[in-house]
Structures are given as structure tokens and as C-alpha cells.
Design a protein around this motif. Structure first.
Motif, PDB file in Angstrom:
ATOM      1  N   PHE A 120      -1.445   4.515   0.501  1.00 43.66           N
ATOM      2  CA  PHE A 120      -1.325   3.112   0.796  1.00 43.66           C
ATOM      3  C   PHE A 120      -1.447   2.511  -0.628  1.00 43.66           C
ATOM      4  O   PHE A 120      -0.649   1.522  -0.928  1.00 43.66           O
ATOM      5  CB  PHE A 120      -2.349   2.754   1.454  1.00 43.66           C
ATOM      6  N   SER A 121      -2.286   2.762  -1.495  1.00 44.03           N
ATOM      7  CA  SER A 121      -2.429   2.358  -2.769  1.00 44.03           C
ATOM      8  C   SER A 121      -1.188   2.598  -3.569  1.00 44.03           C
ATOM      9  O   SER A 121      -0.800   1.690  -4.385  1.00 44.03           O
ATOM     10  CB  SER A 121      -3.705   2.835  -3.520  1.00 44.03           C
ATOM     11  N   GLY A 122      -0.670   3.867  -3.577  1.00 39.80           N
ATOM     12  CA  GLY A 122       0.555   4.184  -4.160  1.00 39.80           C
ATOM     13  C   GLY A 122       1.794   3.389  -3.848  1.00 39.80           C
ATOM     14  O   GLY A 122       2.575   2.967  -4.606  1.00 39.80           O
ATOM     15  N   LEU A 123       1.994   3.340  -2.334  1.00 38.88           N
ATOM     16  CA  LEU A 123       3.016   2.494  -1.958  1.00 38.88           C
ATOM     17  C   LEU A 123       3.000   1.115  -2.397  1.00 38.88           C
ATOM     18  O   LEU A 123       3.805   0.616  -2.512  1.00 38.88           O
ATOM     19  CB  LEU A 123       3.192   2.819  -0.507  1.00 38.88           C
ATOM     20  N   THR A 124       1.660   0.541  -2.312  1.00 40.18           N
ATOM     21  CA  THR A 124       1.477  -0.761  -2.707  1.00 40.18           C
ATOM     22  C   THR A 124       2.179  -1.148  -3.992  1.00 40.18           C
ATOM     23  O   THR A 124       2.649  -1.998  -4.681  1.00 40.18           O
ATOM     24  CB  THR A 124       0.187  -1.419  -2.229  1.00 40.18           C
ATOM     25  N   TYR A 125       1.407  -0.195  -5.010  1.00 39.69           N
ATOM     26  CA  TYR A 125       1.682  -0.279  -6.357  1.00 39.69           C
ATOM     27  C   TYR A 125       3.183  -0.009  -6.648  1.00 39.69           C
ATOM     28  O   TYR A 125       3.707  -1.074  -7.368  1.00 39.69           O
ATOM     29  CB  TYR A 125       0.964   0.891  -7.104  1.00 39.69           C
ATOM     30  N   LEU A 126       3.877   0.475  -6.025  1.00 43.45           N
ATOM     31  CA  LEU A 126       5.393   0.741  -6.140  1.00 43.45           C
ATOM     32  C   LEU A 126       6.145  -0.591  -5.618  1.00 43.45           C
ATOM     33  O   LEU A 126       7.055  -0.873  -6.253  1.00 43.45           O
ATOM     34  CB  LEU A 126       6.199   2.032  -5.429  1.00 43.45           C
ATOM     35  N   ALA A 127       5.553  -1.040  -4.438  1.00 47.14           N
ATOM     36  CA  ALA A 127       6.391  -2.211  -4.118  1.00 47.14           C
ATOM     37  C   ALA A 127       6.126  -3.384  -5.134  1.00 47.14           C
ATOM     38  O   ALA A 127       6.939  -4.178  -5.426  1.00 47.14           O
ATOM     39  CB  ALA A 127       5.686  -2.724  -2.405  1.00 47.14           C
ATOM     40  N   VAL A 128       4.854  -3.397  -5.717  1.00 48.94           N
ATOM     41  CA  VAL A 128       4.445  -4.461  -6.602  1.00 48.94           C
ATOM     42  C   VAL A 128       5.376  -4.251  -7.850  1.00 48.94           C
ATOM     43  O   VAL A 128       5.960  -5.521  -8.440  1.00 48.94           O
ATOM     44  CB  VAL A 128       3.034  -4.747  -6.953  1.00 48.94           C
ATOM     45  N   ILE A 129       5.352  -3.016  -8.237  1.00 45.29           N
ATOM     46  CA  ILE A 129       6.430  -2.929  -9.523  1.00 45.29           C
ATOM     47  C   ILE A 129       7.850  -3.385  -9.062  1.00 45.29           C
ATOM     48  O   ILE A 129       8.463  -4.048  -9.892  1.00 45.29           O
ATOM     49  CB  ILE A 129       6.391  -1.459 -10.015  1.00 45.29           C
ATOM     50  N   GLN A 130       8.499  -3.054  -7.875  1.00 43.08           N
ATOM     51  CA  GLN A 130       9.736  -3.275  -7.555  1.00 43.08           C
ATOM     52  C   GLN A 130       9.856  -4.842  -7.198  1.00 43.08           C
ATOM     53  O   GLN A 130      10.982  -5.404  -7.882  1.00 43.08           O
ATOM     54  CB  GLN A 130      10.026  -2.465  -6.412  1.00 43.08           C
ATOM     55  N   TYR A 131       9.122  -5.385  -6.707  1.00 43.31           N
ATOM     56  CA  TYR A 131       9.180  -6.768  -6.223  1.00 43.31           C
ATOM     57  C   TYR A 131       8.136  -7.810  -6.899  1.00 43.31           C
ATOM     58  O   TYR A 131       8.350  -8.950  -6.387  1.00 43.31           O
ATOM     59  CB  TYR A 131       9.095  -6.763  -4.524  1.00 43.31           C
ATOM     60  N   GLY A 132       7.307  -7.300  -7.372  1.00 45.69           N
ATOM     61  CA  GLY A 132       6.262  -8.507  -8.250  1.00 45.69           C
ATOM     62  C   GLY A 132       5.241  -8.840  -7.170  1.00 45.69           C
ATOM     63  O   GLY A 132       5.049  -8.228  -6.098  1.00 45.69           O
ATOM     64  N   ARG A 133       4.875 -10.121  -7.658  1.00 49.71           N
ATOM     65  CA  ARG A 133       3.902 -10.864  -6.604  1.00 49.71           C
ATOM     66  C   ARG A 133       4.353 -11.008  -5.278  1.00 49.71           C
ATOM     67  O   ARG A 133       3.523 -11.202  -4.380  1.00 49.71           O
ATOM     68  CB  ARG A 133       3.584 -12.187  -7.302  1.00 49.71           C
TER      69      ARG A 133
END
Length: 91
Positions: A7-20
């Protein structure tokens, strides 16, 4: 722990890709939303009726108690416990 890491890893990747936007619409929106009629839970109607009379969180106490009781009562059978909790949460 594998769930938390995934969950943390996928959330981190999403934040890197799409930001806030990923945080706001994927996670934080659920803490501040006021639309309670978007699911099939039986709890939406009492929350709808008490919208201005009682906080919605108070109306979730029966559901929380049921989830807690099933967790303790059927802790030896994880599959059945998850089935019951899904049933309580959704139906």
C-alpha cells in the motif's frame, strides 16, 4: 506487513507520478467527503436522516461494534472472519 509495504509503495509511486492530486483524490477525499449515498451500505439512510441532528460518526457505532465482535469471536478462522466483516460493512 506485506500489505502495508505494498500500500505504501503504490501510494508513493502514485504521488511521484501524479503529485498532490493522488493524495487528495485517492486518500484525503474520504476523510472530508459529505456524500454518503454513494454505496450500498444500509448505514447511509440513517446518516442521511440525521444529517443535521447527530454527527454521522455516532451512527457508525453499531457497525463498529459488530466488526469488533466478529474479530474477537472468529479470530481462529481468518477467511470466515473476513467474509463476515465484508458482509457487515457492505450489506
Amino acid at each position: 506487513t506485506s500489505f502495508a509495504l505494498t500500500f505504501s509503495g503504490l501510494t508513493y509511486l502514485a504521488v511521484i507520478q501524479y503529485g498532490r492530486v493522488a493524495l487528495d483524490e485517492g486518500l484525503l477525499y474520504h476523510l472530508s467527503r459529505v456524500d454518503h449515498r454513494h454505496n450500498y451500505s444500509p448505514w447511509w439512510y440513517p446518516i442521511y436522516l440525521a444529517n443535521r441532528q447527530a454527527p454521522g460518526a455516532l451512527l457508525l457505532i453499531p457497525q463498529t461494534i459488530l466488526l469488533f465482535v466478529t474479530s474477537l469471536s472468529f479470530e481462529s478462522d481468518l477467511g470466515f472472519t473476513l467474509l463476515l466483516q465484508t458482509y457487515i460493512f457492505v450489506t
